[in-house]
Enzyme design. Structure first.
Site, short mmCIF file in Angstrom:
data_model
loop_
_atom_site.label_atom_id
_atom_site.label_comp_id
_atom_site.label_asym_id
_atom_site.label_seq_id
_atom_site.Cartn_x
_atom_site.Cartn_y
_atom_site.Cartn_z
N ASP A 1 30.26 35.72 40.96
CA ASP A 1 29.16 36.64 41.28
C ASP A 1 27.86 36.07 40.73
OD1 ASP A 1 29.43 37.00 38.57
OD2 ASP A 1 30.14 39.07 38.67
N ARG B 1 34.65 42.92 39.84
CA ARG B 1 33.25 43.29 40.11
C ARG B 1 32.95 42.95 41.56
NH1 ARG B 1 32.97 41.09 34.92
NH2 ARG B 1 32.52 42.66 33.33
N GLU C 1 34.53 31.64 31.27
CA GLU C 1 33.87 32.50 30.28
C GLU C 1 34.75 32.84 29.08
OE1 GLU C 1 33.96 33.10 33.56
OE2 GLU C 1 32.30 34.36 34.22
N GLU D 1 26.05 36.81 38.12
CA GLU D 1 26.06 36.54 36.68
C GLU D 1 26.86 35.27 36.38
OE1 GLU D 1 23.83 37.96 33.70
OE2 GLU D 1 24.13 39.02 35.60
N ASP E 1 32.82 33.37 36.72
CA ASP E 1 33.12 34.38 37.74
C ASP E 1 32.34 34.17 39.04
OD1 ASP E 1 34.92 35.63 36.07
OD2 ASP E 1 33.45 37.04 35.26
N TYR F 1 39.43 39.81 41.24
CA TYR F 1 38.18 40.00 40.48
C TYR F 1 37.68 41.44 40.64
CZ TYR F 1 33.61 38.91 38.51
OH TYR F 1 32.49 38.87 37.72
N HIS G 1 33.76 38.31 48.93
CA HIS G 1 34.60 38.87 47.87
C HIS G 1 35.67 39.76 48.49
CE1 HIS G 1 31.30 38.40 44.57
NE2 HIS G 1 31.73 37.26 45.06
#
Length: 822
Positions: free
Chosen positions: A82, A294, A7, A84, A80, A292, A338
């Site tokens: 997740d 989130r 990203e 998103e 990432d 990470y 995670h």
């Protein structure tokens, strides 16, 4: 050559350094495709198919990514780990699959940007997780449907209402409900009594005690008279040590940070807003310093745990390690794949780092201390409580407590034992009243230096702060780690809340928006319903629920709620009309209609109570209130008459009374049902009669309908043709035109097989029911409107195959070409 897409540029630079020359690493700068910004972009009739367009401002980046893809044999999608990130990866695949064959795409995920983690991730590539992609798509489409469908209602009903959001509006609801609790709170008086005492022998340092019990029951002093009476008894009493209780308590370390707890602690300790905390954490993550950020899982990788054990042993000693690793239970919907937020290298202490910005170092220190302390043994606290009693008729028991750290445990890492108070920690536990106690023995007499008494009042619940609102959202299952900061930022951006000394206060616009949404769409913006939707999104991700099925179930219910909301009246206008009606003191006598009695004052009272409870009434109810305000405007002040634009209702027309008199002795036909509607001439005329008796003039439409009923029953009215001119009735429909309409209706009597009903959105289109309705209206009124005749002709054409000689009569009636099935 292999193309890797992440990203951000910072991430790309770090990863490129680890991978070497065989890789080109590019940044997408987030999403490259999204729903169109100015239209719904979702086809609800085709399984909620989204219409994706290239993200605004990403043209240059997309061009660069396509150019890079042309030079490479393989594309590795590495956003990432997740929902998103998975969606970004999928959109990149859709964008580039025409350049690089689909089988040449792969997906890699990692929780930290360190050389070992990146090497490990790239040695085990996987495929896109479409369940995770569909979960994100479902969330995006849900949010789009709610925003695009509800916001226009908001603009219409609430001045200053900017937008509604599926999660944002629930967060606003929590803030507004807390504000209402505060406003309705009634403080209650109470007293806290105590004393400053000292020993009769050295050391004679004073210490404070607080009244805890009276005759074995909890001391609850509700007023000044009771406090004065107790004080008088205490003046005549002696104090002695009844008992000294010593015990050791354990204090366990808190779990390592997850997204929500990091945002809460960063706000409490560092003063960072949730959005700023996440921005700083993003920088630490991209620089390879933390994992990470989130996440909702407390899980810790075994390798990280072992590294932390080695560090604690070397730095503090083996006695600071637990026999078994500390375990922290995650919420049921947490993603255990995670990790919690932790430093990537525990040996990188905050003191050893250089080159970080002050705010980055602050947040890193918070994360490092929380992680290391979470892996250590509990602290042991030696607590000593002295219970001091009075002698006399009543026994008053006072308490004083002191604590000392017997063994610091995890506090060695967190530094809490060094702090003079709790202001420098993120610990939000209630502080206990503690004092420094001298050596005391049971039975020892004490000297009272002074009696203490303080009048206090109970306090309302505190307004939410950003940390406590995030905690409330998390506890209620509303939103997910990636949404908390954005939700709060949106409330601030829309000016629905203001921050005053860290407390969130709803603005007037925020209160109005919430009032409308809760009144009109309470089930949609209900905390429980929103949490249930989050659970369904989690089930889509784990593959147990099909996303389109979930969307269809939601959308069907959503349309019903929207229909109800559209009928809601503007709350401000309702409030103004009710305020005007408060001045009315003399009401008309109640009117009896059939078995029911109608009283204007009771009607207003009932609607007022509903408005007070729900904050909303329907437009029909508001119109009724407005009509009553017009009826009683002689008792309302001139300013409100002008503001509401009240007008004295026009008296019924003279001929209307005469028409209703002519219908008093008519033998009405039986009620008939056409489609879903029931037509009852008798009830219809009775409702018009009551309206006229109440002094209200019939509308033009009502008058036309009344004239149609008179025409229908003309054969029961003596000399009707003679008297109808004096009744000012509507002109009789053109005979030729009416005759043609009747003939068109007769043509459809030939239809033996009607097409099945068709559902479009929420509405059902049924040709047979529509024909029955037109035939019924024509029989009553002797005519149809131009629009109805045009629709009738289309239906005739649709069934041309069942109508004899259709080709011959088509030109005669001006009918369309017959419909031919493809």
């Amino acid at each position: 050559m292999k193309l890797v897409i992440v990203e951000s540029p910072a991430k790309a630079k770090t990863i490129n350094k680890y991978l070497g020359e065989d890789y080109i690493v590019k940044a997408s700068m987030g999403h490259v495709r999204d729903l169109p910004p100015k239209k719904l972009g979702v086809d609800v009739d085709k399984g909620f198919e989204p219409e994706y367009v290239n993200t605004t401002g990403r043209a240059k980046i997309i061009t660069e990514l396509k150019a890079a893809a042309k030079k490479c044999d393989e594309v590795i999608l590495a956003p990432d780990p997740d929902r998103e990130g998975e969606a970004i990866a999928w959109h990149l695949f859709e964008l580039l699959k025409g350049i690089v064959p689909p089988e040449k795409f792969s997906r890699v995920t990692y929780n930290e940007i360190t050389k070992p983690a990146i090497k490990e991730a790239f040695s085990h590539p996987t495929e896109l997780d479409m369940n995770r992609v569909n979960s994100q798509q479902a969330r995006r489409i849900l949010d789009r449907l709610v925003g695009f469908k509800v916001s226009p209602l908001l603009w219409k009903q609430v001045k200053g209402g900017v937008s509604a959001g599926r999660v944002q509006s629930v967060a606003l609801r929590l803030v507004c409900e807390r504000e209402n609790e505060i406003k309705s709170f009634n403080p209650e008086e109470y007293w806290v009594l105590g004393a400053n005492v000292r020993k009769l022998i050295d050391p004679q340092d004073q210490f404070s005690v607080k009244l805890a019990q009276i005759n074995g029951d909890k001391a609850e002093i509700k007023g000044s008279e009771q406090a004065a009476k107790i004080r008088a008894e205490l003046d005549a009493s002696d104090l002695h040590v009844a008992r000294v209780i010593e015990k050791e308590v354990q204090r366990r370390a808190r779990a390592p940070f997850i997204t929500s707890s990091l945002q809460q602690a960063a706000s409490s300790v560092c003063g960072f807003s949730p959005a700023r905390a996440m921005s700083i954490a993003q920088a630490l993550y991209e620089n390879g310093l933390i994992t990470y950020m989130r996440t909702d899982s407390f899980n810790i990788a075994k390798s990280a745990q072992e590294a932390c054990y080695a560090f604690v042993t070397a730095e503090y000693g083996a006695e600071y390690l637990p026999e078994k690793p500390n375990f922290y239970k995650s919420r049921g919907n947490a993603q255990e794949a995670h990790e919690a937020i932790r430093p990537t290298e525990v040996s990188q202490t905050p003191q050893s780092l250089s080159g970080l910005k002050p705010e980055e170092l602050k947040l890193y220190k918070l994360i490092w201390e929380r992680f290391v302390s979470s892996q250590m043994v509990p602290a042991r606290i030696a607590r000593r409580t002295a219970e001091i009693e009075t002698s006399g008729e009543n026994t008053y028991l006072f308490r004083a407590t002191s604590s000392e750290i017997a063994f610091p445990g995890y506090m060695r890492a967190s530094g809490i034992e060094m702090a003079a108070d709790k202001k420098n920690t993120d610990d939000e536990e209630e502080e206990t009243d503690e004092t420094k106690l001298p050596p005391l023995t049971e039975g020892e007499k004490l000297d009272c230096v002074e009696w203490l008494g303080e009048q206090k009042f109970t306090k309302p619940p505190a307004r939410y702060s950003e940390p406590s609102l995030i905690k409330a959202l998390e506890e209620n299952g509303v939103g997910r780690p990636s949404t908390y900061a954005q939700t709060l930022a949106t409330l601030d951006k829309r000016e629905y809340v203001t921050k005053e000394k860290r407390s969130l206060t709803p603005t007037e616009a925020g209160m109005r928006v919430n009032e409308f949404l809760v009144g009109a769409l309470n089930p949609l913006f209900n905390v429980k319903f929103t949490a249930e939707m989050e659970e369904k999104l989690d089930k889509i991700e784990d593959g147990s629920v099909e996303w389109a099925d979930m969307m269809q179930t939601f959308y069907t219910q959503f349309l019903e709620w929207l229909e109800g909301a559209k009928d809601m009246a503007d709350p401000e206008s309702t409030q103004e009309i009710l305020a005007a009606l408060e001045q009315v003191k003399e009401w008309a006598e109640p009117v009896k209609r059939g078995r029911r009695t109608y009283a204007d004052d009771e009607t207003v009272k009932s609607v007022r109570e509903k408005f007070a409870e729900d904050g909303q009434i329907t437009q029909r109810q508001q119109q009724m209130l407005f009509n009553l305000a017009c009826k009683y405007m002689e008792q309302i002040n001139a300013e409100q008459i002008s503001g509401l634009k009240l007008e004295k209702p026009e008296a019924p027309r003279t001929e209307t009374h005469r028409k209703l008199e002519l219908l008093e002795h008519i033998a009405f036909a039986e009620a008939r049902k056409i489609g879903k509607r029931t037509y009852d001439d008798k009830k219809f005329c009775e409702s018009l009669r009551q309206q006229v008796q109440n002094g209200r003039r019939l509308s033009e439409r009502q008058t036309a309908a009344l004239d149609s009923v008179l025409t229908k029953y003309a054969d029961q009215i003596q000399d009707f043709d003679t008297i109808k001119e004096s009744l000012n009735m509507a002109a009789k429909p053109d005979t030729a035109e009416a005759g043609q309409t009747g003939e068109l209706l007769d043509l459809l009597k030939n239809v033996q097989t009607w097409n099945p009903p068709v559902l479009r959105g929420k509405r059902e289109f049924n040709d047979q029911s529509f024909y029955d309705s037109l035939a019924g209206q024509f029989a009553t009124k002797g005519a149809l409107s131009d629009k109805q005749v045009a629709a009738l002709k289309k239906i005739v054409a649709r069934y041309a195959a069942q109508i004899p000689d259709y080709a011959a009569i088509r030109e005669q009636y001006g009918l369309p070409e017959p419909k031919v099935k493809k």
